[in-house]
Design a protein around this motif. Structure first.
Motif, PDB file in Angstrom:
ATOM      1  N   GLY A 401      80.612  44.428 -39.768  1.00 13.14           N
ATOM      2  CA  GLY A 401      80.559  45.500 -40.745  1.00 13.14           C
ATOM      3  C   GLY A 401      80.130  44.985 -42.101  1.00 13.14           C
ATOM      4  N   PRO A 402      79.771  45.869 -43.024  1.00 15.19           N
ATOM      5  CA  PRO A 402      79.375  45.456 -44.371  1.00 15.19           C
ATOM      6  C   PRO A 402      80.578  44.961 -45.167  1.00 15.19           C
ATOM      7  CG  PRO A 402      79.371  47.839 -44.191  1.00 15.19           C
ATOM      8  CD  PRO A 402      79.636  47.319 -42.814  1.00 15.19           C
ATOM      9  N   PRO A 403      80.353  44.307 -46.303  1.00  8.91           N
ATOM     10  CA  PRO A 403      81.457  43.666 -47.029  1.00  8.91           C
ATOM     11  C   PRO A 403      82.630  44.588 -47.357  1.00  8.91           C
ATOM     12  CG  PRO A 403      79.375  42.862 -47.890  1.00  8.91           C
ATOM     13  CD  PRO A 403      79.038  43.956 -46.910  1.00  8.91           C
ATOM     14  N   ALA A 404      82.369  45.792 -47.840  1.00  6.80           N
ATOM     15  CA  ALA A 404      83.460  46.668 -48.287  1.00  6.80           C
ATOM     16  C   ALA A 404      83.899  47.679 -47.232  1.00  6.80           C
ATOM     17  CB  ALA A 404      83.048  47.408 -49.562  1.00  6.80           C
ATOM     18  N   LEU A 430      77.979  39.456 -55.223  1.00  8.13           N
ATOM     19  CA  LEU A 430      78.183  39.091 -56.627  1.00  8.13           C
ATOM     20  C   LEU A 430      76.947  38.419 -57.206  1.00  8.13           C
ATOM     21  CD1 LEU A 430      81.839  37.748 -56.308  1.00  8.13           C
ATOM     22  CD2 LEU A 430      81.100  39.985 -57.150  1.00  8.13           C
ATOM     23  N   TYR A 431      76.289  37.601 -56.418  1.00  7.85           N
ATOM     24  CA  TYR A 431      75.042  36.979 -56.885  1.00  7.85           C
ATOM     25  C   TYR A 431      73.989  38.047 -57.172  1.00  7.85           C
ATOM     26  CZ  TYR A 431      70.888  33.969 -56.923  1.00  7.85           C
ATOM     27  OH  TYR A 431      69.732  33.323 -57.279  1.00  7.85           O
ATOM     28  N   ALA A 432      73.874  39.035 -56.278  1.00  6.82           N
ATOM     29  CA  ALA A 432      72.910  40.110 -56.499  1.00  6.82           C
ATOM     30  C   ALA A 432      73.250  40.893 -57.765  1.00  6.82           C
ATOM     31  CB  ALA A 432      72.894  41.045 -55.293  1.00  6.82           C
ATOM     32  N   LEU A 433      74.526  41.132 -57.999  1.00  4.48           N
ATOM     33  CA  LEU A 433      74.931  41.851 -59.204  1.00  4.48           C
ATOM     34  C   LEU A 433      74.586  41.048 -60.450  1.00  4.48           C
ATOM     35  CD1 LEU A 433      76.377  44.207 -60.572  1.00  4.48           C
ATOM     36  CD2 LEU A 433      78.545  43.018 -60.159  1.00  4.48           C
ATOM     37  N   ARG A 434      74.820  39.754 -60.432  1.00  3.08           N
ATOM     38  CA  ARG A 434      74.465  38.924 -61.587  1.00  3.08           C
ATOM     39  C   ARG A 434      72.962  38.916 -61.806  1.00  3.08           C
ATOM     40  NH1 ARG A 434      75.368  32.462 -62.694  1.00  3.08           N
ATOM     41  NH2 ARG A 434      73.701  32.354 -61.128  1.00  3.08           N
ATOM     42  N   GLN A 435      72.197  38.874 -60.725  1.00  7.14           N
ATOM     43  CA  GLN A 435      70.744  38.960 -60.854  1.00  7.14           C
ATOM     44  C   GLN A 435      70.325  40.291 -61.485  1.00  7.14           C
ATOM     45  OE1 GLN A 435      69.785  35.608 -60.326  1.00  7.14           O
ATOM     46  NE2 GLN A 435      68.001  36.523 -59.292  1.00  7.14           N
ATOM     47  N   GLU A 436      71.024  41.367 -61.149  1.00  2.00           N
ATOM     48  CA  GLU A 436      70.665  42.702 -61.612  1.00  2.00           C
ATOM     49  C   GLU A 436      71.030  42.936 -63.074  1.00  2.00           C
ATOM     50  OE1 GLU A 436      69.358  46.780 -61.266  1.00  2.00           O
ATOM     51  OE2 GLU A 436      68.947  44.955 -60.099  1.00  2.00           O
ATOM     52  N   VAL A 464      83.280  48.880 -59.060  1.00  2.00           N
ATOM     53  CA  VAL A 464      81.983  49.524 -59.305  1.00  2.00           C
ATOM     54  C   VAL A 464      82.001  50.247 -60.653  1.00  2.00           C
ATOM     55  CG1 VAL A 464      80.392  51.303 -58.483  1.00  2.00           C
ATOM     56  CG2 VAL A 464      81.469  49.728 -56.848  1.00  2.00           C
ATOM     57  N   ALA A 465      83.111  50.933 -60.946  1.00  2.00           N
ATOM     58  CA  ALA A 465      83.209  51.662 -62.222  1.00  2.00           C
ATOM     59  C   ALA A 465      83.184  50.710 -63.406  1.00  2.00           C
ATOM     60  CB  ALA A 465      84.483  52.500 -62.237  1.00  2.00           C
ATOM     61  N   LEU A 466      83.886  49.593 -63.305  1.00  2.00           N
ATOM     62  CA  LEU A 466      83.916  48.644 -64.414  1.00  2.00           C
ATOM     63  C   LEU A 466      82.563  47.964 -64.583  1.00  2.00           C
ATOM     64  CD1 LEU A 466      85.578  47.328 -66.634  1.00  2.00           C
ATOM     65  CD2 LEU A 466      86.316  45.605 -64.966  1.00  2.00           C
ATOM     66  N   PHE A 478      73.230  51.066 -56.689  1.00  2.00           N
ATOM     67  CA  PHE A 478      72.885  49.668 -56.431  1.00  2.00           C
ATOM     68  C   PHE A 478      73.983  48.985 -55.616  1.00  2.00           C
ATOM     69  CE2 PHE A 478      73.267  45.190 -57.634  1.00  2.00           C
ATOM     70  CZ  PHE A 478      71.995  44.718 -57.310  1.00  2.00           C
ATOM     71  N   LEU A 479      75.232  49.121 -56.067  1.00  2.00           N
ATOM     72  CA  LEU A 479      76.321  48.418 -55.391  1.00  2.00           C
ATOM     73  C   LEU A 479      76.695  49.064 -54.058  1.00  2.00           C
ATOM     74  CD1 LEU A 479      78.552  47.410 -58.420  1.00  2.00           C
ATOM     75  CD2 LEU A 479      77.397  45.874 -56.813  1.00  2.00           C
ATOM     76  N   HIS A 480      76.510  50.365 -53.942  1.00  2.00           N
ATOM     77  CA  HIS A 480      76.804  51.013 -52.659  1.00  2.00           C
ATOM     78  C   HIS A 480      75.945  50.419 -51.553  1.00  2.00           C
ATOM     79  CE1 HIS A 480      76.982  54.098 -49.507  1.00  2.00           C
ATOM     80  NE2 HIS A 480      78.174  54.401 -50.009  1.00  2.00           N
ATOM     81  N   ALA A 481      74.684  50.190 -51.831  1.00  2.00           N
ATOM     82  CA  ALA A 481      73.802  49.618 -50.820  1.00  2.00           C
ATOM     83  C   ALA A 481      74.251  48.216 -50.427  1.00  2.00           C
ATOM     84  CB  ALA A 481      72.367  49.596 -51.336  1.00  2.00           C
ATOM     85  N   TRP A 482      74.668  47.437 -51.407  1.00  2.00           N
ATOM     86  CA  TRP A 482      75.102  46.068 -51.120  1.00  2.00           C
ATOM     87  C   TRP A 482      76.459  46.037 -50.423  1.00  2.00           C
ATOM     88  CZ3 TRP A 482      72.754  41.466 -51.150  1.00  2.00           C
ATOM     89  CH2 TRP A 482      71.502  41.388 -51.761  1.00  2.00           C
TER      90      TRP A 482
END
Length: 528
Positions: A401-404, A430-436, A464-466, A478-482
């Motif tokens: 399954g996906p991470p979340a 988290l790496y993708a979020l930092r890249q974004e 996600v909200a923070l 963005f984060l929902h997809a990841w």
């Protein structure tokens, strides 16, 4: 969670033993009982439904936790005879606040014998239902009432299934994910954190340690009673009591933080170079996550061939062989030390609201492990590791399954939850979020997360909200997809990264590989 004592195996193939809204919506919570009004004088025995297991509706562990009350504190007394193949006598007192009408009170508890139960000082009937201890007080309890439950019971270290670890010289605990209720009765779900007091009586030649700070050590004849108390609330899965022939090595960390490391007595000298690294590791973590959030920290090295490491609160657990691994594999092993240290912020101070939020624990711990290794030992390894994770991510998502939104483990297979997708697969998020959003905003987010939710629980939607708040734009899509996608999205800044082609059925079966790593063998010790 736990890591390998011999860090030969890639971390993404290491298991844990050390809450997603869409899924929760599909899993209704189990009510404590009917909320229809009843006369206050009516007895619980007359008013209560038949005993049955309860749960708070966690989609991954539906029978863990119990509705109707909020635990404020545990006071757990244990008496150890000196034999780790015999049950301990025990008394657990739970102080709680009633939140719903309760004709019966469910506690998670199994693998022990109950002698008697009192509720607010009065004898109460009790019965077993599944892995629950169901208590019937003299009268129905109502919201706002204070509740004090005292259970006299045994705590049995024999058998499989987690909880007590039998070491060469005594016992220690490893309760993740759902084994605390094999040791003491309680509300065994991370959503209900509480403060703990431990009072442990053992033969005088043994050393007892537990979470928090020591309050007393009192000798009476051939026995000594040790008392410890936590200064911060703690999830049941993070409880720790260790009994053995141990040496306690003390030190001081940043800002005067008390450090204590508990190792087998014969390892006192060889352990010192390893534990002396801790203050610098804490200082490194504070650069990224802010001040250490708890009252003390240290390593617990138990005299047993563990195949894991575990972030019990203030005292991370490792097998004895891990001390040798740090000297033999410094790059890999020191990263494992930082992994468990990072959990004191991510997982212990800020605890997942549901087990499907586990990615927030393990993804962050893996992230800081990889970042530390990159900065201190192997420049460029972070990007290499993230690219390797990206190539494997689709396979991990298919397998678990996906991470979340991890797939629910089979009954009795709770450790299946600790698949590669919650380790490197979640660090990749988290790496993708930092890249974004860029490194400065990402680091601000990390510090804000552990500050805002310190000593509490939080879930994926909160993160996600923070993240959106810090970035100044909506990151939900963005984060929902990841976090929830069956396929791994394109990596920002790395258009050339591609998922690996689907492997053979055997190669794709990551959980089977992980099951091998989870066996208490000579091989790797996974980090939880």
């Amino acid at each position: 969670m736990l890591r390998s004592a011999r860090p030969r195996r890639p971390l993404r193939h290491a298991l844990l033993a050390a809450a997603v809204l869409a899924t929760l919506a599909a899993a209704p919570a189990v009510p404590a009982a009917s909320t229809a009004p009843a006369a206050p004088g009516r007895t619980g025995a007359q008013d209560a439904p038949p005993p049955r297991p309860a749960g708070i509706g966690d989609p991954l562990f539906p029978h863990l936790g119990n509705p109707g009350y909020d635990v404020l504190a545990y006071d757990i007394a244990l008496t150890y005879s000196g034999r780790n193949d015999a049950p301990l006598t025990a008394r657990t007192e739970i102080t709680a606040r009633v939140t719903d009408r309760l004709p019966r009170i469910n506690l998670d508890f199994t693998h022990g014998t109950v002698r008697d139960v009192t509720v607010n000082g009065r004898p109460a009937a009790h019965a077993r239902a599944g892995e629950d201890l169901v208590v019937t007080p003299e009268r129905t309890l109502y919201p706002g009432e204070r509740l004090r439950i005292a259970v006299r019971h045994t705590s049995d270290p024999r058998g499989n299934g987690g909880g007590w670890i039998r070491t060469k010289d005594g016992l220690a605990m490893a309760n993740q994910a759902d084994a605390a209720h094999r040791i003491f009765p309680g509300n065994d779900h991370p959503a209900d954190k509480a403060r703990f007091t431990f009072r442990v009586t053992a033969p005088k030649d043994l050393t007892v340690v537990a979470n928090g700070l020591r309050l007393a050590r009192e000798r009476a004849g051939a026995r000594t009673t040790w008392t410890y108390r936590t200064a911060h609330p703690m999830a049941t899965e993070l409880a720790q009591v260790s009994i053995g022939r141990s040496a306690v090595l003390r030190g001081t960390g940043p800002h005067g933080l008390p450090l204590r490391h508990v190792v087998p007595e014969r390892d006192r000298r060889t352990a010192r170079p390893v534990v002396d690294r801790t203050a610098a590791q804490i200082a490194w973590m504070e650069r990224y996550a802010g001040r250490y959030p708890l009252e003390s920290y240290g390593m617990l090295s138990v005299d047993a061939p563990l195949n894991f490491a575990l972030e019990t609160q203030t005292l991370s657990v490792f097998g004895r062989d891990f001390l040798r691994a740090v000297a033999q594999y410094p790059k890999r092993a020191e990263g494992v030390l930082v992994h468990e240290l990072a959990h004191q912020w991510f997982g212990n101070s800020v605890t997942p609201r549901r087990w499907s939020d586990l990615w927030l624990n393990e993804g962050h711990a893996t992230w800081y492990e990889a970042l530390f290794t990159d900065e201190r030992h192997d420049r460029g390894s972070l990007v290499r590791r993230m690219r390797a994770a990206y190539e494997q991510s689709d396979g991990w998502r298919r397998a678990g399954g996906p991470p979340a939104a991890p797939r629910r483990p089979a009954d009795g297979g709770q450790l299946e939850l600790f698949r590669p997708v919650v380790y490197d697969g979640s660090a990749l998020v988290l790496y993708a979020l930092r890249q974004e959003i860029g490194a400065p905003a990402f680091e601000e987010l990390e510090r804000a997360w552990v500050t805002r939710h310190r000593d509490g629980t939080a879930g994926t939607a909160d993160f996600v909200a923070l993240a959106s708040e810090i970035a100044g734009r909506d990151l939900e899509g963005f984060l929902h997809a990841w976090l929830y996608g069956e396929r791994t999205p394109p990596m920002p800044g790395h258009p050339g990264w591609k998922p690996a082609k689907p492997a053979t059925r055997e190669k794709a079966a990551a959980p089977a590989e992980l099951a091998k790593a989870a066996k208490p063998a000579e091989a790797a010790q996974p980090a939880r």
